[in-house]
Design a protein around this motif. Structure first.
Motif, PDB file in Angstrom:
ATOM      1  N   ARG A   1       0.814  -1.215   0.000  1.00 31.11           N
ATOM      2  CA  ARG A   1       0.000   0.000   0.000  1.00 31.11           C
ATOM      3  C   ARG A   1       0.846   1.263   0.000  1.00 31.11           C
ATOM      4  O   ARG A   1       0.485   2.267  -0.606  1.00 31.11           O
TER       5      ARG A   1
ATOM      6  N   GLN B   1      -1.256  -8.990  -3.987  1.00 28.40           N
ATOM      7  CA  GLN B   1      -2.420  -8.114  -4.023  1.00 28.40           C
ATOM      8  C   GLN B   1      -3.621  -8.785  -3.357  1.00 28.40           C
ATOM      9  O   GLN B   1      -4.385  -8.149  -2.626  1.00 28.40           O
ATOM     10  N   ARG B   2      -3.786 -10.075  -3.645  1.00 28.60           N
ATOM     11  CA  ARG B   2      -4.942 -10.797  -3.091  1.00 28.60           C
ATOM     12  C   ARG B   2      -4.856 -10.847  -1.567  1.00 28.60           C
ATOM     13  O   ARG B   2      -5.842 -10.620  -0.864  1.00 28.60           O
TER      14      ARG B   2
ATOM     15  N   GLN C   1      -5.632  -7.410  -0.074  1.00 27.25           N
ATOM     16  CA  GLN C   1      -7.066  -7.149  -0.064  1.00 27.25           C
ATOM     17  C   GLN C   1      -7.720  -7.871   1.121  1.00 27.25           C
ATOM     18  O   GLN C   1      -8.576  -7.318   1.808  1.00 27.25           O
TER      19      GLN C   1
ATOM     20  N   GLU D   1      -7.135  -6.003   4.291  1.00 26.72           N
ATOM     21  CA  GLU D   1      -7.956  -4.805   4.429  1.00 26.72           C
ATOM     22  C   GLU D   1      -9.407  -5.138   4.751  1.00 26.72           C
ATOM     23  O   GLU D   1     -10.072  -4.396   5.476  1.00 26.72           O
ATOM     24  N   GLN D   2      -9.878  -6.270   4.234  1.00 32.87           N
ATOM     25  CA  GLN D   2     -11.245  -6.678   4.594  1.00 32.87           C
ATOM     26  C   GLN D   2     -11.307  -7.052   6.067  1.00 32.87           C
ATOM     27  O   GLN D   2     -12.263  -6.719   6.771  1.00 32.87           O
TER      28      GLN D   2
ATOM     29  N   ARG E   1     -11.142   0.812  -0.290  1.00 34.81           N
ATOM     30  CA  ARG E   1     -10.611   0.858  -1.649  1.00 34.81           C
ATOM     31  C   ARG E   1     -11.787   0.758  -2.620  1.00 34.81           C
ATOM     32  O   ARG E   1     -12.559  -0.203  -2.577  1.00 34.81           O
TER      33      ARG E   1
ATOM     34  N   TRP F   1     -12.603  -4.725 -11.194  1.00 34.19           N
ATOM     35  CA  TRP F   1     -11.828  -4.616  -9.956  1.00 34.19           C
ATOM     36  C   TRP F   1     -12.588  -5.265  -8.806  1.00 34.19           C
ATOM     37  O   TRP F   1     -11.999  -5.854  -7.900  1.00 34.19           O
TER      38      TRP F   1
ATOM     39  N   GLU G   1     -10.465  -6.713  -5.677  1.00 35.30           N
ATOM     40  CA  GLU G   1      -9.448  -5.711  -5.349  1.00 35.30           C
ATOM     41  C   GLU G   1     -10.031  -4.421  -4.776  1.00 35.30           C
ATOM     42  O   GLU G   1      -9.291  -3.589  -4.275  1.00 35.30           O
TER      43      GLU G   1
END
Lengths: 304, 304
Positions: free
Chosen positions: B15, B62-63, B66, B69-70, B95, B132, B137
């Motif tokens: 990030r 990236q996965r 994500q 962040e969830q 995001r 996205w 994402e």
């Protein structure tokens, strides 16, 4: 010599993003375009187009595409010198890398001075736009990088001045007790993208030569648009480094205020252009240098 | 359970774009961050971060980012319900994918209604922003896509109205004999990027149901910025589909004119949001739907 009808088909697919639009541009059927690209891929033994919505070039495809455009540019020069040649297929396209803040403030004025030429703009951070030139993907770039890219000339343009700005309401919420390092560490800022270092550079400047590790890392919104930066500051989302030409009216009217009055950050910019012999590119370079002198702040490097 | 301190280090690197800034955010040394990311990569047997300027995540990285962040979003909900828990590390980041024209016209007003939340905006064409969400994402998207992405709710927002606009001087140069298919085929237009179909859609509409293959393919500038589209039209570079809120004043003052007066193009937009239980996301959704009702044109689908 390379097989240019095949290369032209490839370039049209990559530039328009689809076989159908490429066919339309070249006045042939989509199946003819498809056959030409396939033939080229077979001869080279590598995939050149990633089929998708839109179609994009692989690294090899992009490189060939760039070559086709450089040849087209040289051809357009030749046609100027030898009017007896068959007419060109269309106007010349110049692919240029430019930082978003220059595009939003002074670059379009330079573009408008070169009529009859089409522009294909690549937007990237001023600290990264020279890479496009180094990779041969653009013919020129507005960049913070002073060292000339091999095969290119570098000219100083002057500096784009930035102001650290926020809304008066935001200032009351976050800096009621002054703009201290502690308050800055907790107050949300705006950041364009992962390449944007301007807020950090300003913090270092404003906090007087702090060691990089000690500069506060404020919470941030990621907002990849120059005008959204201004709108976000006006809406009170956070403070950000905004180009002076876009916020001068807001500052004068009090809709935005400077975090530390009279503490701007100047970012010296350079115009780096390929040495390829092209009068269109030379015309653009002159227009860009004129616009830079008119719109940007003279800076130390400008004398060099 | 997964090893969250390692995952948090990974997410911070991806990030912020650097090991140093991640270290600063997490209040540890860069070497500690580096060790955590390496350990995670060894355990998973795959590279998660592409080391560079800036550092970026691989698809796997990236996965995971994500996912972190969830989880952080769910934790922030839990803290609201159970105030006895340890305080959060910082504000929640949402995001969101949004099209550039929405960001430039009405979306920031919605963002400003959700204080205490940070935004990480991904800009993409309205025909592609739902991807996205599909890839997991982003948590929500402003999109032209009506079909709900699996796991998401879809709400109609109304339509963003576009006007095909150019400068009066440009009109004299290219359309002195009227806006015919032949004149349109030779007059340069503006195109945002390879995904932008708006100019082609308008041409098809304006030329009255022409077969796709017969619609003229004008020469084009590639100009990937909403405001540069307006500035480019004002400077006479070409005509383009500009969002009505950005050109209404220019049209009224005669600085821009419509190619065909009274022939707008309406692009219905939808808000698709993940069904993840989050009051912050629910607050944003309500603000987005309110802003849409206020700023966009009601369209047929809005009744559904």
């Amino acid at each position: 010599m390379l097989d240019y009808p095949l290369l032209a088909a490839l370039a049209a697919v990559i530039r328009t993003g689809s076989f159908e639009r490429a066919a339309q541009q070249l006045h042939v059927t989509p199946s003819a375009v498809s056959q030409r690209v396939k033939l080229l891929e077979e001869r080279l033994g590598s995939v050149l187009v990633v089929r998708g919505q839109p179609c994009t070039g692989t690294a090899a495809g992009q490189r060939l595409c760039q070559h086709v455009e450089q040849v087209a540019l040289l051809e357009s020069e030749l046609r100027g010198a030898l009017p007896g040649l068959a007419p060109a297929d269309g106007p010349t396209t110049l692919r240029i890398a430019v930082n978003a803040d220059s595009l939003a403030t002074w670059f379009i004025a330079a573009m408008a001075e070169v009529p009859g030429c089409l522009f294909d703009l690549v937007l990237d951070d001023q600290d990264h736009s020279a890479e496009w030139l180094r990779k041969g993907e653009v013919l020129a770039a507005v960049t913070a990088s002073t060292a000339p890219v091999p095969g290119c000339n570098s000219h100083p343009l002057g500096a784009l001045r930035y102001r650290a700005t926020a809304s008066p309401d935001y200032m009351r919420r976050h800096f009621a007790d002054g703009v201290s390092a502690a308050a800055l560490a907790g107050a949300p800022c705006l950041t364009f993208n992962r390449k944007d270092r301007l807020q950090v550079q300003w913090l270092r400047l404003a906090l007087g030569g702090m060691a990089p590790g000690d500069v506060p890392a404020p919470p941030t919104h990621w907002l990849p648009s120059t005008h959204a930066f201004v709108d976000g500051a006006l809406a009170g989302l956070g403070w950000g480094m905004n180009p002076e030409p876009l916020v001068a009216d807001h500052l004068a009217a009090g809709r935005l205020v400077e975090l530390v009055p009279g503490r701007p950050l100047d970012v010296p910019l350079h115009w780096q252009q390929s040495r390829i012999a092209s009068t269109t590119l030379a015309d653009l370079s002159r227009a860009v240098l004129r616009a830079g002198r008119r719109e940007l702040h003279p800076d130390g490097t400008a004398a060099g």
